[in-house]
Design a protein around this motif. Structure first.
Motif, PDB file in Angstrom:
ATOM      1  N   ASN A  72       8.059   8.194   3.041  1.00 20.97           N
ATOM      2  CA  ASN A  72       8.248   6.872   2.452  1.00 20.97           C
ATOM      3  C   ASN A  72       8.462   6.935   0.946  1.00 20.97           C
ATOM      4  N   TRP A 224       2.892   3.001   8.047  1.00 21.06           N
ATOM      5  CA  TRP A 224       2.446   1.613   8.216  1.00 21.06           C
ATOM      6  C   TRP A 224       1.340   1.272   7.214  1.00 21.06           C
ATOM      7  N   ASP A 227       2.805   0.645   3.739  1.00 19.35           N
ATOM      8  CA  ASP A 227       3.530  -0.618   3.594  1.00 19.35           C
ATOM      9  C   ASP A 227       2.646  -1.849   3.752  1.00 19.35           C
ATOM     10  N   ASN A 228       1.543  -1.724   4.504  1.00 20.01           N
ATOM     11  CA  ASN A 228       0.758  -2.911   4.845  1.00 20.01           C
ATOM     12  C   ASN A 228      -0.652  -2.923   4.288  1.00 20.01           C
ATOM     13  N   SER A 378      16.265  -0.182   5.892  1.00 19.42           N
ATOM     14  CA  SER A 378      15.668  -1.272   5.102  1.00 19.42           C
ATOM     15  C   SER A 378      16.593  -2.481   5.009  1.00 19.42           C
ATOM     16  N   PRO A 392       7.905  -0.627   9.255  1.00 17.27           N
ATOM     17  CA  PRO A 392       8.321   0.058   8.021  1.00 17.27           C
ATOM     18  C   PRO A 392       9.581   0.901   8.294  1.00 17.27           C
TER      19      PRO A 392
END
Length: 585
Positions: A72, A224, A227-228, A378, A392
């Protein structure tokens, strides 16, 4: 704790022995003998599959840590450090390239000074420190980027510097692990023992399998969380995984087999080059036995370790032609006179270079998994059904991992069996046939990505979605391109590991493994270079270019088609080289 109470002196070189902590804390026996040569019981309790779980566990956790960062990283650069798409892509490629270039340093240290065991151990500490600093840079106020209420983030020069220092410490740490772990695992199987030797090829398959178990967790759970939940936790968990990797490695210390470092392989190679150039006017004797054997002729006296004489690149044999000027005060000048073994080592490495070079293009294709594939994802619909759950974009890399996990056992248990019946080869496919198959498959990954982007841009044009962040086209349409790359990996990367390990002289196996890894390094740098060149070309008239910040105005498919075309050319070159290659072993 000693493995034997008494030993008889053995004239053979140190090959394998249990890790033993003596009074001087050396992992080697004090008298330089082979532990199990005179006491076969020692061989039964060291090495083989008994030692491999600790090595595979180390690799699995270390890869989880690495992919927990790299998967990422492009979006971290773009969204947290507020970098443009091209800058983020290049920074990610350059860091990845460095991660696969530093293994040359690690291999040099392992082969020349520390041995593989202590090289892995010491560089793992550097790796862990870099991971810790990266976690702090993403979680501690003053070090982490500052984000506004509408979630727009930016980083000061100091914060950016801390982040990159941490990343490049990790890159340095990987340098001592990557070239040594696969070779170290293979060292646990004795080439002189037919029963053990047949398991070595299977070890490389399961080694790559363990890599992708770690990658599976990174691409799913960690992405995940990043991103969260937050980047502090997203980098903190990989840091913990690296600590577990270190513990796993040290846990097997008592049953590992180790090879003593035999001196700097690079120095030995350069000595041959310099000596042969100095003696370019000398005539090589018809009787090869008249060439200088030197001190290491006895050291490398076994057939398993001594490189066979090759009737090519004979110019370098001039380095082993004796003359009066080779001696300084009664001692041999190693930059004027080299042994036949040194000459053959150089020739062995040189003949690997053309095959090595064809791996660079494949690595440029593979680099897109964590790079432009993520950027493409994205711009697609990342929602999962109507539940509001967002996927993600980087987590789609899990399908590359699933593909590898699927294809490794399929290859090991089914494809090999079928290929054996067709080819008669003990491994089903030769290493070069396996590599070539992977290069062929990789072309279709780029074609799949290009077709998907053409379809996505068609939707943008028809519905005027140019300013839409996520085009209503499911991100799961990316699955085929990820799955194809994973299949290609199983054929190419695993074959590369085995090929460079088997074809290199025994004294240079860490260096040879590092050489294989540099294809990934140069492939990443090549990807960065291509992105820079096509951006300069496609934006010269004020156009948004192939890879703008808003991909809806770009032509990302052109870049994928360019990689596909270059891959076709690369495959043709590989086939020509492979047809003329003769295996050493």
């Amino acid at each position: 704790m000693g493995m034997t109470t008494s030993r008889k002196k053995d004239s053979r070189p140190v090959t394998y022995q249990a890790v033993e902590q003596g009074e001087d804390d050396s992992i080697y026996t004090k008298d330089g003998t082979v532990d199990y040569c005179n006491n076969p019981a020692n061989k039964l309790i060291t090495g083989t599959w008994k030692a491999c779980p600790y090595i595979l566990g180390n690799e699995c956790c270390e890869r989880l840590a690495f992919y927990g960062i790299s998967s990422n990283l492009l979006l971290y650069f773009k969204n947290q450090l507020n970098e443009h798409s091209v800058t983020a892509s290049n920074n990610r490629s350059n860091w990845t390239g460095t991660c696969y270039a530093t293994p040359l340093l690690g291999a040099y240290i392992a082969d020349a000074y520390l041995g593989r065991y202590w090289t892995i151990a010491s560089f793992s500490i550097i790796y862990a420190f870099g991971m810790l600093l990266l976690t702090l840079s993403a979680s501690v106020p003053g070090l982490k980027p500052i984000c506004s209420e509408n979630n727009v983030c930016y980083a000061t020069e100091f914060q950016t510097a801390v982040c990159f220092i941490a990343l490049y410490l990790v890159a340095l740490g990987t340098g001592g692990i990557k070239p040594c772990v696969s070779s170290y695992g293979a060292d646990q199987f004795d080439d002189a023992d037919e029963t053990e030797k047949k398991y070595k090829s299977s070890f490389f398959n399961w080694f790559y399998f363990s890599i992708n178990i770690g990658a599976l967790v990174a691409h799913s759970v960690l992405v995940w969380i990043q991103d969260n939940v937050g980047w502090g936790w997203g980098f903190g968990i990989p840091t913990l995984a690296m600590a577990i990797a270190i513990v796993s490695f040290f846990s097997g210390s008592k049953i590992y087999r180790n090879q003593k470092p035999v001196g700097s392989p690079l120095t030995r190679l350069f000595q041959v080059i310099v000596a042969s150039c100095r003696k370019r006017g000398k005539k090589i004797p018809d009787d090869i036995s008249l060439l200088y054997g030197g001190a290491d002729a006895e050291l490398l006296s076994t057939e398993r370790q001594k490189p066979k004489h090759a009737k090519y690149l004979t110019f370098f044999e001039k380095a082993a032609v004796e003359s009066e000027t080779d001696y300084i005060e009664g001692s041999i000048d190693p930059w004027r006179l080299c042994t036949v073994t040194q000459v053959e080592e150089l020739k062995s490495i040189i003949r690997l270079l053309p095959i090595w070079a064809t791996g660079i293009m494949f690595s440029a294709v593979y680099n897109q998994v964590g790079n432009l594939f993520v950027l493409q994802g994205s711009a697609m619909d990342i929602r999962l059904g109507n539940a509001g759950f967002e996927i993600p974009p980087a987590s789609l890399g899990i399908f590359d991992t699933i593909s590898v996990i699927f294809w490794v056992p399929v290859y090991d248990y089914f494809i090999v069996s079928i290929a054996k019946k067709l080819t008669g080869h003990r491994s089903g496919l030769t290493q070069l046939q396996r590599m070539g198959t992977g290069l062929f498959i990789s072309i279709f990954a780029m074609l799949s990505a290009a077709v998907l982007e053409v379809v996505r841009l068609g939707i943008v044009r028809r519905h005027n979605y140019y300013e839409l962040d996520h085009v209503p086209m499911s991100i799961f349409w990316q699955v085929p391109q990820y799955f194809i790359v994973g299949c290609a990996e199983v054929f190419t990367f695993i074959a590369q590991l085995e090929f460079f390990y088997e074809q290199a002289p025994d004294s240079m196996r860490s260096m040879s493994s590092a050489l294989a890894l540099t294809t990934t390094s140069l492939g990443s740098y090549l990807s960065s270079l291509l992105v820079t060149l096509v951006t300069a070309y496609s934006t010269r008239n004020g156009d948004p270019g192939w890879i703008p910040d808003n991909l809806n105005y770009g032509h990302l498919h052109y870049f994928f088609l360019l990689l596909a075309a270059l891959s076709v050319v690369n495959l043709v070159v590989f086939i020509l080289l492979a047809r003329g290659y003769t295996y050493n072993r």
